[in-house]
Design a protein around this motif. Structure first.
Motif, mmCIF file in Angstrom:
data_model
loop_
_atom_site.group_PDB
_atom_site.id
_atom_site.type_symbol
_atom_site.label_atom_id
_atom_site.label_comp_id
_atom_site.label_asym_id
_atom_site.label_seq_id
_atom_site.Cartn_x
_atom_site.Cartn_y
_atom_site.Cartn_z
ATOM 1 N N SER A 67 0.753 -1.137 0.082
ATOM 2 C CA SER A 67 0.090 0.072 -0.207
ATOM 3 C C SER A 67 0.993 1.283 -0.045
ATOM 4 O O SER A 67 1.753 1.129 0.507
ATOM 5 C CB SER A 67 -0.957 0.099 1.205
ATOM 6 O OG SER A 67 -0.520 0.280 2.435
ATOM 7 N N PHE A 68 0.369 2.333 -0.777
ATOM 8 C CA PHE A 68 1.156 3.542 -0.723
ATOM 9 C C PHE A 68 0.061 4.727 -0.422
ATOM 10 O O PHE A 68 -0.782 4.893 -1.224
ATOM 11 C CB PHE A 68 1.450 3.768 -2.095
ATOM 12 C CG PHE A 68 2.450 4.687 -2.585
ATOM 13 C CD1 PHE A 68 2.584 5.806 -1.893
ATOM 14 C CD2 PHE A 68 3.483 4.571 -3.569
ATOM 15 C CE1 PHE A 68 3.606 6.913 -2.297
ATOM 16 C CE2 PHE A 68 4.377 5.331 -3.847
ATOM 17 C CZ PHE A 68 4.505 6.631 -3.284
ATOM 18 N N LYS A 69 0.257 5.123 0.574
ATOM 19 C CA LYS A 69 -0.386 6.315 1.123
ATOM 20 C C LYS A 69 0.409 7.774 0.896
ATOM 21 O O LYS A 69 1.435 8.092 1.583
ATOM 22 C CB LYS A 69 -0.826 6.447 2.534
ATOM 23 C CG LYS A 69 -1.565 4.898 2.928
ATOM 24 C CD LYS A 69 -1.951 5.002 4.423
ATOM 25 C CE LYS A 69 -2.603 3.693 4.617
ATOM 26 N NZ LYS A 69 -1.858 2.689 5.363
ATOM 27 N N VAL A 70 -0.347 8.523 0.049
ATOM 28 C CA VAL A 70 0.277 10.013 -0.327
ATOM 29 C C VAL A 70 -0.382 11.154 0.380
ATOM 30 O O VAL A 70 -1.669 11.447 0.237
ATOM 31 C CB VAL A 70 -0.007 10.137 -1.782
ATOM 32 C CG1 VAL A 70 0.502 11.472 -2.085
ATOM 33 C CG2 VAL A 70 0.770 8.923 -2.470
ATOM 34 N N VAL A 111 6.592 6.869 -9.367
ATOM 35 C CA VAL A 111 6.584 5.397 -9.261
ATOM 36 C C VAL A 111 7.086 4.798 -10.629
ATOM 37 O O VAL A 111 6.532 4.895 -11.627
ATOM 38 C CB VAL A 111 5.174 4.896 -8.873
ATOM 39 C CG1 VAL A 111 4.860 3.201 -8.640
ATOM 40 C CG2 VAL A 111 4.566 5.632 -7.660
ATOM 41 N N VAL A 124 2.200 -1.931 -7.320
ATOM 42 C CA VAL A 124 1.597 -1.147 -6.062
ATOM 43 C C VAL A 124 0.070 -1.939 -6.124
ATOM 44 O O VAL A 124 -0.670 -1.763 -7.132
ATOM 45 C CB VAL A 124 1.586 0.049 -6.185
ATOM 46 C CG1 VAL A 124 0.956 0.781 -4.885
ATOM 47 C CG2 VAL A 124 2.760 0.863 -6.357
ATOM 48 N N ILE A 179 -2.715 2.357 -4.130
ATOM 49 C CA ILE A 179 -2.528 3.869 -3.902
ATOM 50 C C ILE A 179 -3.370 4.748 -3.275
ATOM 51 O O ILE A 179 -4.779 4.882 -3.968
ATOM 52 C CB ILE A 179 -1.821 4.579 -5.128
ATOM 53 C CG1 ILE A 179 -0.543 3.791 -5.712
ATOM 54 C CG2 ILE A 179 -1.263 5.860 -4.853
ATOM 55 C CD1 ILE A 179 -0.103 4.394 -6.854
ATOM 56 N N VAL A 236 1.025 12.218 -9.013
ATOM 57 C CA VAL A 236 1.856 10.808 -8.924
ATOM 58 C C VAL A 236 1.966 10.532 -10.401
ATOM 59 O O VAL A 236 1.061 10.282 -11.236
ATOM 60 C CB VAL A 236 0.864 9.919 -8.183
ATOM 61 C CG1 VAL A 236 1.484 8.477 -8.269
ATOM 62 C CG2 VAL A 236 0.661 10.287 -6.811
ATOM 63 N N VAL A 279 -0.479 -0.788 -11.072
ATOM 64 C CA VAL A 279 -1.565 -0.390 -9.781
ATOM 65 C C VAL A 279 -2.638 -1.082 -9.846
ATOM 66 O O VAL A 279 -3.466 -1.049 -10.746
ATOM 67 C CB VAL A 279 -1.643 0.932 -9.633
ATOM 68 C CG1 VAL A 279 -2.560 1.653 -8.475
ATOM 69 C CG2 VAL A 279 -0.438 1.903 -9.682
ATOM 70 N N LEU A 281 -6.267 2.286 -7.356
ATOM 71 C CA LEU A 281 -6.142 3.705 -7.186
ATOM 72 C C LEU A 281 -7.127 4.410 -6.386
ATOM 73 O O LEU A 281 -8.297 4.315 -6.884
ATOM 74 C CB LEU A 281 -5.570 4.468 -8.434
ATOM 75 C CG LEU A 281 -5.653 6.067 -8.437
ATOM 76 C CD1 LEU A 281 -4.232 6.303 -7.741
ATOM 77 C CD2 LEU A 281 -5.379 6.463 -9.907
#
Length: 191
Positions: free
Chosen positions: A114-117, A127, A132, A135, A144, A152, A155
């Motif tokens: 997981s990718f938390k922005v 990326v 991923v 996201i 991004v 991904v 998203l």
């Protein structure tokens, strides 16, 4: 030619808490995790190789550094500063924290759960050649850039913000995009 996907919605995105070390860990395991955090923070160069170093605890980065060859074992890597590069990492949950401000972060040749922005700016999250699963974009006016052969699975965009996801290669794959509420449920009619 660059393809640009802009998402606009209204609301809140779900956040999951970072995993905490358990009391079942042995002192040696805890010491090893401290060594990973210490290795990153005290590295004399701009690069830290985590090859064969087990990760038993969440990791926080507060200095610009390239982190490579890490198996994070499902733990969270929280980035609190601009200029961090994550290369050839796996089994990691990444949080680009608010402290990054309008700075930058790059994930390259990695496998990210997981990718938390929460931080970043108009030209900041990259990326490249990275898989991923999810996201979560929760910061307005962040960009991004998905590059190379990145994939991904999902998203997610926090309802109520505007962000830009730029697909910079015809080999990039985004399987699903959705707007989510605070509880993680999909907001119907807004994708």
């Amino acid at each position: 030619m660059k393809k640009i996907l802009s998402l606009l919605a209204a609301g809140v995105l779900i956040f999951t808490g970072c995993q905490q070390a358990t009391q079942e860990e042995t002192p040696q395991e805890t010491q090893q995790a401290v060594n990973i955090n210490t290795a990153i923070e005290s590295a004399t160069g701009n690069e830290v190789d985590l090859f064969n170093i087990p990760c038993t605890e969440d990791v926080t980065v507060s200095r610009a550094v390239k982190i490579k060859n890490g198996d994070f074992g499902g733990k969270t890597l929280t980035v609190n500063v601009s200029g961090v590069i994550l290369e050839n990492a796996k089994n990691v949950d990444v949080v680009v924290a608010e402290a990054v401000g309008d700075g930058d972060f790059t994930a390259s040749a990695s496998d990210v759960s997981s990718f938390k922005v929460l931080g970043g700016g108009a030209n900041s999250i990259h990326v490249k050649d990275t898989a991923v699963k999810v996201i979560n974009i929760a910061k307005a006016n962040v960009r991004v850039a998905l590059e190379g052969k990145s994939t991904v699975t999902k998203l997610q965009l926090k309802k109520g913000i505007t962000a830009k996801v730029e697909v910079k290669s015809s080999e990039v794959k985004v399987e699903a995009a959705e707007v989510v509420a605070e509880d993680g449920s999909k907001v119907e009619g807004e994708s």
